[in-house]
Write a protein that holds these residues in place. Structure first.
Motif, PDB file in Angstrom:
ATOM      1  N   THR A 140       0.853  -1.185   0.000  1.00  0.00           N
ATOM      2  CA  THR A 140       0.000   0.000   0.000  1.00  0.00           C
ATOM      3  C   THR A 140       0.886   1.232   0.000  1.00  0.00           C
ATOM      4  OG1 THR A 140      -1.729  -1.155   1.230  1.00  0.00           O
ATOM      5  CG2 THR A 140      -1.828   1.253   1.176  1.00  0.00           C
ATOM      6  N   ALA A 141       0.747   2.072  -1.023  1.00  0.00           N
ATOM      7  CA  ALA A 141       1.489   3.327  -1.122  1.00  0.00           C
ATOM      8  C   ALA A 141       0.601   4.458  -0.629  1.00  0.00           C
ATOM      9  CB  ALA A 141       1.914   3.575  -2.562  1.00  0.00           C
ATOM     10  N   VAL A 142       1.142   5.318   0.232  1.00  0.00           N
ATOM     11  CA  VAL A 142       0.368   6.412   0.815  1.00  0.00           C
ATOM     12  C   VAL A 142       1.126   7.717   0.611  1.00  0.00           C
ATOM     13  CG1 VAL A 142      -0.732   7.337   2.883  1.00  0.00           C
ATOM     14  CG2 VAL A 142      -0.586   4.854   2.556  1.00  0.00           C
ATOM     15  N   ILE A 143       0.421   8.734   0.106  1.00  0.00           N
ATOM     16  CA  ILE A 143       0.975  10.072  -0.086  1.00  0.00           C
ATOM     17  C   ILE A 143       0.097  11.059   0.673  1.00  0.00           C
ATOM     18  CG2 ILE A 143       1.488  11.902  -1.759  1.00  0.00           C
ATOM     19  CD1 ILE A 143       1.884   9.671  -3.853  1.00  0.00           C
ATOM     20  N   GLU A 144       0.701  11.840   1.557  1.00  0.00           N
ATOM     21  CA  GLU A 144       0.004  12.926   2.236  1.00  0.00           C
ATOM     22  C   GLU A 144       0.395  14.227   1.565  1.00  0.00           C
ATOM     23  OE1 GLU A 144       0.659  12.944   6.429  1.00  0.00           O
ATOM     24  OE2 GLU A 144       0.320  10.785   6.640  1.00  0.00           O
ATOM     25  N   SER A 145      -0.570  14.868   0.933  1.00  0.00           N
ATOM     26  CA  SER A 145      -0.287  16.064   0.142  1.00  0.00           C
ATOM     27  C   SER A 145      -1.561  16.874  -0.023  1.00  0.00           C
ATOM     28  CB  SER A 145       0.265  15.663  -1.237  1.00  0.00           C
ATOM     29  OG  SER A 145       0.462  16.772  -2.073  1.00  0.00           O
ATOM     30  N   ARG A 184      -4.033   6.960  -1.381  1.00  0.00           N
ATOM     31  CA  ARG A 184      -3.391   5.654  -1.228  1.00  0.00           C
ATOM     32  C   ARG A 184      -3.790   4.726  -2.367  1.00  0.00           C
ATOM     33  NH1 ARG A 184      -6.409   2.912   4.085  1.00  0.00           N
ATOM     34  NH2 ARG A 184      -8.362   2.317   3.031  1.00  0.00           N
ATOM     35  N   ALA A 185      -2.870   3.801  -2.648  1.00  0.00           N
ATOM     36  CA  ALA A 185      -3.102   2.759  -3.647  1.00  0.00           C
ATOM     37  C   ALA A 185      -2.728   1.428  -3.024  1.00  0.00           C
ATOM     38  CB  ALA A 185      -2.276   3.010  -4.896  1.00  0.00           C
ATOM     39  N   GLN A 186      -3.676   0.506  -2.975  1.00  0.00           N
ATOM     40  CA  GLN A 186      -3.431  -0.823  -2.434  1.00  0.00           C
ATOM     41  C   GLN A 186      -3.292  -1.793  -3.602  1.00  0.00           C
ATOM     42  OE1 GLN A 186      -6.476  -3.536  -0.379  1.00  0.00           O
ATOM     43  NE2 GLN A 186      -5.397  -2.625   1.366  1.00  0.00           N
ATOM     44  N   ILE A 244      -7.568   2.471  -5.601  1.00  0.00           N
ATOM     45  CA  ILE A 244      -7.076   3.829  -5.386  1.00  0.00           C
ATOM     46  C   ILE A 244      -8.136   4.611  -4.623  1.00  0.00           C
ATOM     47  CG2 ILE A 244      -6.322   5.971  -6.491  1.00  0.00           C
ATOM     48  CD1 ILE A 244      -5.358   4.346  -8.859  1.00  0.00           C
ATOM     49  N   GLU A 245      -7.712   5.271  -3.515  1.00  0.00           N
ATOM     50  CA  GLU A 245      -8.645   5.996  -2.659  1.00  0.00           C
ATOM     51  C   GLU A 245      -8.028   7.319  -2.216  1.00  0.00           C
ATOM     52  OE1 GLU A 245     -10.887   2.622  -0.079  1.00  0.00           O
ATOM     53  OE2 GLU A 245      -8.691   2.643   0.154  1.00  0.00           O
ATOM     54  N   MET A 246      -8.888   8.209  -1.729  1.00  0.00           N
ATOM     55  CA  MET A 246      -8.429   9.462  -1.143  1.00  0.00           C
ATOM     56  C   MET A 246      -9.394   9.872  -0.030  1.00  0.00           C
ATOM     57  SD  MET A 246      -9.467  12.372  -4.006  1.00  0.00           S
ATOM     58  CE  MET A 246      -9.048  13.756  -2.923  1.00  0.00           C
ATOM     59  N   ARG A 247      -8.877  10.718   0.888  1.00  0.00           N
ATOM     60  CA  ARG A 247      -9.713  11.266   1.952  1.00  0.00           C
ATOM     61  C   ARG A 247      -9.046  12.520   2.498  1.00  0.00           C
ATOM     62  NH1 ARG A 247      -8.994   7.618   7.495  1.00  0.00           N
ATOM     63  NH2 ARG A 247      -6.758   8.016   7.810  1.00  0.00           N
ATOM     64  N   PRO A 248      -9.801  13.399   3.167  1.00  0.00           N
ATOM     65  CA  PRO A 248      -9.175  14.544   3.844  1.00  0.00           C
ATOM     66  C   PRO A 248      -8.270  14.045   4.960  1.00  0.00           C
ATOM     67  CG  PRO A 248     -11.546  14.832   3.646  1.00  0.00           C
ATOM     68  CD  PRO A 248     -11.265  13.413   3.271  1.00  0.00           C
ATOM     69  N   MET A 249      -7.234  14.813   5.275  1.00  0.00           N
ATOM     70  CA  MET A 249      -6.354  14.454   6.377  1.00  0.00           C
ATOM     71  C   MET A 249      -7.139  14.425   7.685  1.00  0.00           C
ATOM     72  SD  MET A 249      -3.241  13.711   5.566  1.00  0.00           S
ATOM     73  CE  MET A 249      -2.478  13.913   7.170  1.00  0.00           C
ATOM     74  N   PRO A 250      -6.853  13.450   8.545  1.00  0.00           N
ATOM     75  CA  PRO A 250      -7.525  13.420   9.862  1.00  0.00           C
ATOM     76  C   PRO A 250      -7.239  14.683  10.666  1.00  0.00           C
ATOM     77  CG  PRO A 250      -6.430  11.325   9.401  1.00  0.00           C
ATOM     78  CD  PRO A 250      -5.983  12.278   8.345  1.00  0.00           C
ATOM     79  N   THR A 251      -8.214  15.098  11.435  1.00  0.00           N
ATOM     80  CA  THR A 251      -8.092  16.258  12.320  1.00  0.00           C
ATOM     81  C   THR A 251      -8.628  15.868  13.697  1.00  0.00           C
ATOM     82  OG1 THR A 251     -10.298  17.093  11.762  1.00  0.00           O
ATOM     83  CG2 THR A 251      -8.438  17.828  10.378  1.00  0.00           C
ATOM     84  N   ARG A 292       4.782   7.102   2.428  1.00  0.00           N
ATOM     85  CA  ARG A 292       5.158   5.868   3.121  1.00  0.00           C
ATOM     86  C   ARG A 292       4.609   4.662   2.350  1.00  0.00           C
ATOM     87  NH1 ARG A 292       0.882   8.012   6.029  1.00  0.00           N
ATOM     88  NH2 ARG A 292      -0.893   6.610   6.412  1.00  0.00           N
ATOM     89  N   TRP A 293       5.251   3.531   2.589  1.00  0.00           N
ATOM     90  CA  TRP A 293       4.777   2.245   2.086  1.00  0.00           C
ATOM     91  C   TRP A 293       4.358   1.391   3.279  1.00  0.00           C
ATOM     92  CZ3 TRP A 293       4.191   0.896  -2.956  1.00  0.00           C
ATOM     93  CH2 TRP A 293       4.894   1.622  -3.928  1.00  0.00           C
ATOM     94  N   ALA A 294       3.282   0.640   3.120  1.00  0.00           N
ATOM     95  CA  ALA A 294       2.859  -0.340   4.123  1.00  0.00           C
ATOM     96  C   ALA A 294       2.770  -1.709   3.449  1.00  0.00           C
ATOM     97  CB  ALA A 294       1.510   0.043   4.728  1.00  0.00           C
ATOM     98  N   PHE A 295       3.185  -2.756   4.161  1.00  0.00           N
ATOM     99  CA  PHE A 295       3.245  -4.097   3.574  1.00  0.00           C
ATOM    100  C   PHE A 295       2.567  -5.108   4.488  1.00  0.00           C
ATOM    101  CE2 PHE A 295       7.055  -1.703   2.386  1.00  0.00           C
ATOM    102  CZ  PHE A 295       6.985  -1.733   1.005  1.00  0.00           C
ATOM    103  N   GLU A 296       1.943  -6.072   3.849  1.00  0.00           N
ATOM    104  CA  GLU A 296       1.368  -7.210   4.547  1.00  0.00           C
ATOM    105  C   GLU A 296       1.743  -8.467   3.785  1.00  0.00           C
ATOM    106  OE1 GLU A 296      -2.844  -6.798   4.973  1.00  0.00           O
ATOM    107  OE2 GLU A 296      -2.733  -4.701   5.590  1.00  0.00           O
ATOM    108  N   GLY A 297       1.732  -9.604   4.522  1.00  0.00           N
ATOM    109  CA  GLY A 297       1.932 -10.871   3.844  1.00  0.00           C
ATOM    110  C   GLY A 297       3.300 -11.453   4.081  1.00  0.00           C
ATOM    111  N   ALA A 298       3.734 -12.240   3.134  1.00  0.00           N
ATOM    112  CA  ALA A 298       4.924 -13.069   3.280  1.00  0.00           C
ATOM    113  C   ALA A 298       6.201 -12.248   3.290  1.00  0.00           C
ATOM    114  CB  ALA A 298       4.954 -14.078   2.135  1.00  0.00           C
ATOM    115  N   PRO A 299       7.323 -12.855   3.707  1.00  0.00           N
ATOM    116  CA  PRO A 299       8.608 -12.165   3.573  1.00  0.00           C
ATOM    117  C   PRO A 299       8.864 -11.783   2.111  1.00  0.00           C
ATOM    118  CG  PRO A 299       8.832 -14.103   4.955  1.00  0.00           C
ATOM    119  CD  PRO A 299       7.453 -14.165   4.354  1.00  0.00           C
ATOM    120  N   PHE A 300       9.630 -10.713   1.924  1.00  0.00           N
ATOM    121  CA  PHE A 300       9.846 -10.211   0.566  1.00  0.00           C
ATOM    122  C   PHE A 300      11.150  -9.419   0.509  1.00  0.00           C
ATOM    123  CE2 PHE A 300       7.114  -7.264   2.912  1.00  0.00           C
ATOM    124  CZ  PHE A 300       7.859  -6.096   2.847  1.00  0.00           C
TER     125      PHE A 300
END
Length: 543
Positions: A306-311, A317-319, A327-334, A433-441
């Motif tokens: 999962t790639a995440v860009i705060e801008s 983000r793209a999973q 591909i999704e987007m949302r306002p920054m949390p407040t 940032r990048w987030a990863f799930e699953g097997a070793p890589f």
């Protein structure tokens, strides 16, 4: 009785070409060459660094002693300072002092002396022949500068019969025919007729600036006492090689992340070419448009990246998994809304063998020109202008980039800079940032790039970059900007008043003003020469 055969001695030799015929052939060849040069293709030499690093003018070439990355830096030493028109053929001599430049990958300085000056790139220019071959937005164009009649090379960003706005680094335009309200002021930038101008993929790739590539991790990073630290911070799981190798390995199936150290290495529009004896580029804006990339080789099924860009006040983000790209987007949390809902922009089936075990899958996630795009192995896989784009007016873009409304910003009267919009500190930083799930890589070629950012000059109310400095182009006018936006004398900065002094140049030349166009800050159709389409001889070693 004559012999039935003719002797060799009696044969008549073929007539030789006369001098007249030879001269005629030579003249025809010269005429064809002149016609070809005048109407089809002509070669030009790039003199300055206003298009760096896309095209290089006179420069010094360095190779990072630890990383091996090759990069160009503009001239430091001139024979005619402070005019700085004639750089020395050897830079960093004993008379001028050695040169200290910063490696763009590791952000560490090193020393050099007696550096030969390289000449600029040489490009072929395809002449415009309207209406058969007309200028297009994002062309790299050679034209006659309206103020000096010298040949300039810039990128065409504004077309006839539209109003241009440069907002938080990107190009916006609205048709002149759609202007029903004011042309200047806050209300003008609030109009819904504005549209961001998106770059085609080919031009976008050419305009990216590389901020980091793990392939250049210093070999010495494995040694004891090395000061190198990766700009990526690894968390969760069990990571190997992030600070010491050009490949990263995660050996645990537990969730993990790679986050860019944005505090230590801010994502800005810095151009390494602009280093000089006064230091790094003085004015650096946060760059909201970035491209993340890596090659992921999982050891078993089930890997998810999962790639995440705060801008621009949002999370994008793209999973990516073997089954889907989302591909999704949302306002920054407040504090008032700590978990805003995600909006799905696109969902697509990935190409076959995406994240297949034992195979490296190249993943790229772009946020450029208010568009989100995912590429798998170099091919468009999801998103793009038709499927994952969002629209903001210039006023909304300013609010997204700063967290404050345009009207409240313009009500502030800065004491030092010419305009609050030219103050980098009012813009929000970009984080990735990048987030990863699953097997070793294993990860290879972990990269981060940023798009060109068209700066608002902090010393001058920049044309088209402020609502009170509007620019509406007529049917024969174009707007030009250099790829090296922080150090380019172009349509944004050609002077407001005719005859103003160095360094911002002058208004149109009197002959241009009388015979063609007296508008400041534009290039008339008759001054266009053509489109630069190939570098036929890259910068040689010496000038």
């Amino acid at each position: 009785m004559p012999s039935p055969t003719t002797s060799a001695a009696s044969k008549t030799p073929p007539p030789s070409a006369t001098i007249k015929e030879t001269l005629t052939s030579v003249m025809i060849a010269f005429m064809m060459a002149f016609v070809f040069r005048g109407f089809v293709i002509e070669g030009f030499l790039i003199p300055t660094g206003s298009m760096a690093p896309t095209l290089l003018g006179k420069h010094m070439r360095f190779v990072g002693p630890e990383t091996g990355v090759s990069f160009a830096v503009g001239p430091w030493d001139y024979a005619d300072a402070p005019l700085n028109q004639h750089p020395m053929t050897t830079q960093g001599t004993r008379d001028f002092g050695s040169i200290s430049v910063t490696d763009p990958i590791t952000d560490t300085p090193f020393q050099a002396s007696d550096v030969p000056l390289s000449a600029g790139d040489r490009v072929f220019v395809l002449k415009y022949l309207q209406p058969i071959f007309s200028p297009k937005r994002w062309d790299v164009v050679v034209f006659k500068n309206p103020g000096t009649q010298e040949n300039y090379i810039k990128r065409l960003v504004g077309l006839p019969e539209e109003q241009i706005a440069l907002v938080a680094g990107d190009v916006f335009a609205r048709p002149a025919s759609a202007i029903t309200g004011p042309v200047r002021g806050e209300e003008a930038w609030e109009d819904d007729a504005w549209r961001i101008q998106r770059k085609p993929e080919r031009e976008q790739r050419a305009m990216f600036h590389t901020l980091f590539d793990s392939i250049y991790t210093p070999p010495s990073a494995d040694s004891l006492g090395s000061t190198y630290r990766s700009p990526w911070r690894a968390e969760g799981g069990e990571w190997e090689g992030v600070d010491t190798q050009n490949t990263y390995r995660q050996t645990s199936p537990s969730p993990s992340t790679l986050a860019w150290r944005d505090t230590e290495r801010p994502i800005t529009d810095n151009v390494p070419y602009n280093q000089n004896r006064r230091g790094l580029q003085p004015t650096r804006f946060p760059a909201p448009d970035v491209a993340m990339g890596l090659s992921l080789n999982p050891e078993s099924e089930g890997a998810v990246a999962t790639a995440v860009i705060e801008s621009l006040g949002h999370e994008f983000r793209a999973q990516i998994s073997a089954g889907a790209i989302i591909i999704e987007m949302r306002p920054m949390p407040t504090p008032e809304n700590p978990d805003p809902a995600w909006t799905e922009l696109d969902r697509a089936e990935p190409p076959s063998r995406t994240l297949a075990p034992g195979r490296a899958t190249r993943i790229e996630f772009w946020h450029t020109d208010q568009t989100l795009t995912v590429f798998i192995d170099g091919r468009l896989a999801a998103g793009g202008p038709e499927r994952a784009a969002y629209e903001l007016t210039p006023a909304e873009r300013i609010a997204a980039a700063t967290g404050r409304t345009l009207r409240s910003l313009l009500a502030q009267k800065p004491a030092v800079i010419s305009s609050i919009l030219g103050d980098p500190s009012v813009y929000r930083p970009t984080k990735v940032r990048w987030a990863f799930e699953g097997a070793p890589f294993t990860l290879e070629r972990v990269t981060l790039k940023r798009d060109i950012y068209y700066q608002h000059n902090y010393r001058q109310a920049t044309r088209a970059a402020h609502p009170n400095m509007p620019l509406v182009l007529n049917e024969n006018q174009y707007f030009m900007c250099g790829d090296n936006s922080p150090s380019s004398l172009d349509s944004r900065l050609w002077s407001i008043a005719h005859g103003s002094s160095f360094p911002w140049g002058t208004g149109p030349d009197p002959w241009i003003s009388d015979q063609i166009d007296d508008t400041v800050g534009v290039v008339h159709r008759d001054l266009l020469i053509g489109k630069a389409f190939v570098v036929y001889f890259p910068a040689p070693l010496k000038d």
